[in-house]
Design a protein around this motif. Structure first.
Motif, short mmCIF file in Angstrom:
data_model
loop_
_atom_site.label_atom_id
_atom_site.label_comp_id
_atom_site.label_asym_id
_atom_site.label_seq_id
_atom_site.Cartn_x
_atom_site.Cartn_y
_atom_site.Cartn_z
N MET A 55 0.85 -1.19 0.00
CA MET A 55 0.00 0.00 0.00
C MET A 55 0.89 1.25 0.00
O MET A 55 0.89 2.03 0.95
N PRO A 56 1.68 1.43 -1.06
CA PRO A 56 2.59 2.59 -1.06
C PRO A 56 1.81 3.89 -0.93
O PRO A 56 0.72 4.02 -1.46
N GLU A 57 2.39 4.79 -0.19
CA GLU A 57 1.80 6.12 0.01
C GLU A 57 0.40 6.05 0.63
O GLU A 57 -0.47 6.88 0.34
N ALA A 58 0.17 5.07 1.46
CA ALA A 58 -1.13 4.92 2.11
C ALA A 58 -1.38 6.07 3.08
O ALA A 58 -0.48 6.54 3.77
N GLU A 59 -2.62 6.51 3.10
CA GLU A 59 -3.07 7.45 4.13
C GLU A 59 -3.25 6.65 5.40
O GLU A 59 -3.61 5.47 5.36
N TRP A 60 -2.99 7.24 6.55
CA TRP A 60 -3.17 6.53 7.80
C TRP A 60 -3.62 7.51 8.88
O TRP A 60 -3.41 8.71 8.77
N PHE A 61 -4.28 6.96 9.88
CA PHE A 61 -4.58 7.73 11.07
C PHE A 61 -4.63 6.81 12.27
O PHE A 61 -4.97 5.64 12.16
N SER A 62 -4.23 7.35 13.40
CA SER A 62 -4.28 6.63 14.65
C SER A 62 -5.73 6.61 15.12
O SER A 62 -6.48 7.55 14.84
#
Length: 189
Positions: A55-62
């Motif tokens: 998942m290159p350049e995936a957006e993420w959040f905690s």
């Protein structure tokens, strides 16, 4: 962010079976423009490393009570675990690799395409792209995997339709030898 409406049509511990059933539904659809979205609930550094690779350049959040990071803030996801990884508009060929590395984490694959076919038996013409999705939730029974506290022992296949065309969902399920097993529910996209 838009919403669609989805109904579960299969739940099984056999991941290969649920992926085959998703493929049968996709054979009904207009997939001349097909892309795939991925989400995964990541709790460990090892899971993060494996999934970030596909998942290159995936957006993420905690997430959770200690929520303290977001990709747009320039944070480092490994310092903010657990995180939800999201990657949109991937090529369909990437599904196999994503499924292989996801392992037992709660994860989601959503196929996005041009539309559903006519369903004359229920009085519906061809459906456009709004509401035209197929989703497999791996190790999860909830479409919003952020709310999954523990991995499920099984996998769930959902068919998405427009709310005003809800009768299309059981029709689609029947076309591939399945049946509705859950209520129509709003599915965040």
């Amino acid at each position: 962010m838009a919403n669609s409406y989805a109904q579960a049509v299969l739940r099984t511990t056999d991941l290969a079976e649920v992926l085959r059933a998703a493929g049968r539904l996709l054979e009904l659809a207009d997939t001349t423009e097909l892309e795939v979205d991925f989400e995964a609930r990541v709790s460990t550094p090892g899971e993060l490393e494996r999934l970030s690779g596909v998942m290159p350049e995936a957006e993420w959040f905690s997430y959770g009570t200690d929520r303290h990071g977001f990709s747009k803030d320039g944070g480092v996801p490994s310092e903010c675990l657990p995180v939800l990884l999201r990657r949109w508009c991937m090529a369909p060929e990437t599904v196999e690799e994503f499924v292989a590395v996801a392992g037992d984490v709660p994860a989601m694959v959503r196929w996005d395409f041009n539309g559903w076919p006519e369903a004359p038996e229920v009085g519906l013409g061809s459906g456009g792209c709004r509401g035209a999705y197929v989703t497999v939730c791996m190790n999860a029974r909830d479409l919003d995997i952020c709310f999954v506290e523990e991995p499920a022992p099984d996998h769930t296949l959902y068919v998405h339709v427009k709310q005003i065309e809800a009768e299309r969902a059981p029709w689609l399920a029947a076309q591939v030898g399945l049946r509705i097993i859950g209520e129509l529910e709003m599915a965040p996209l």
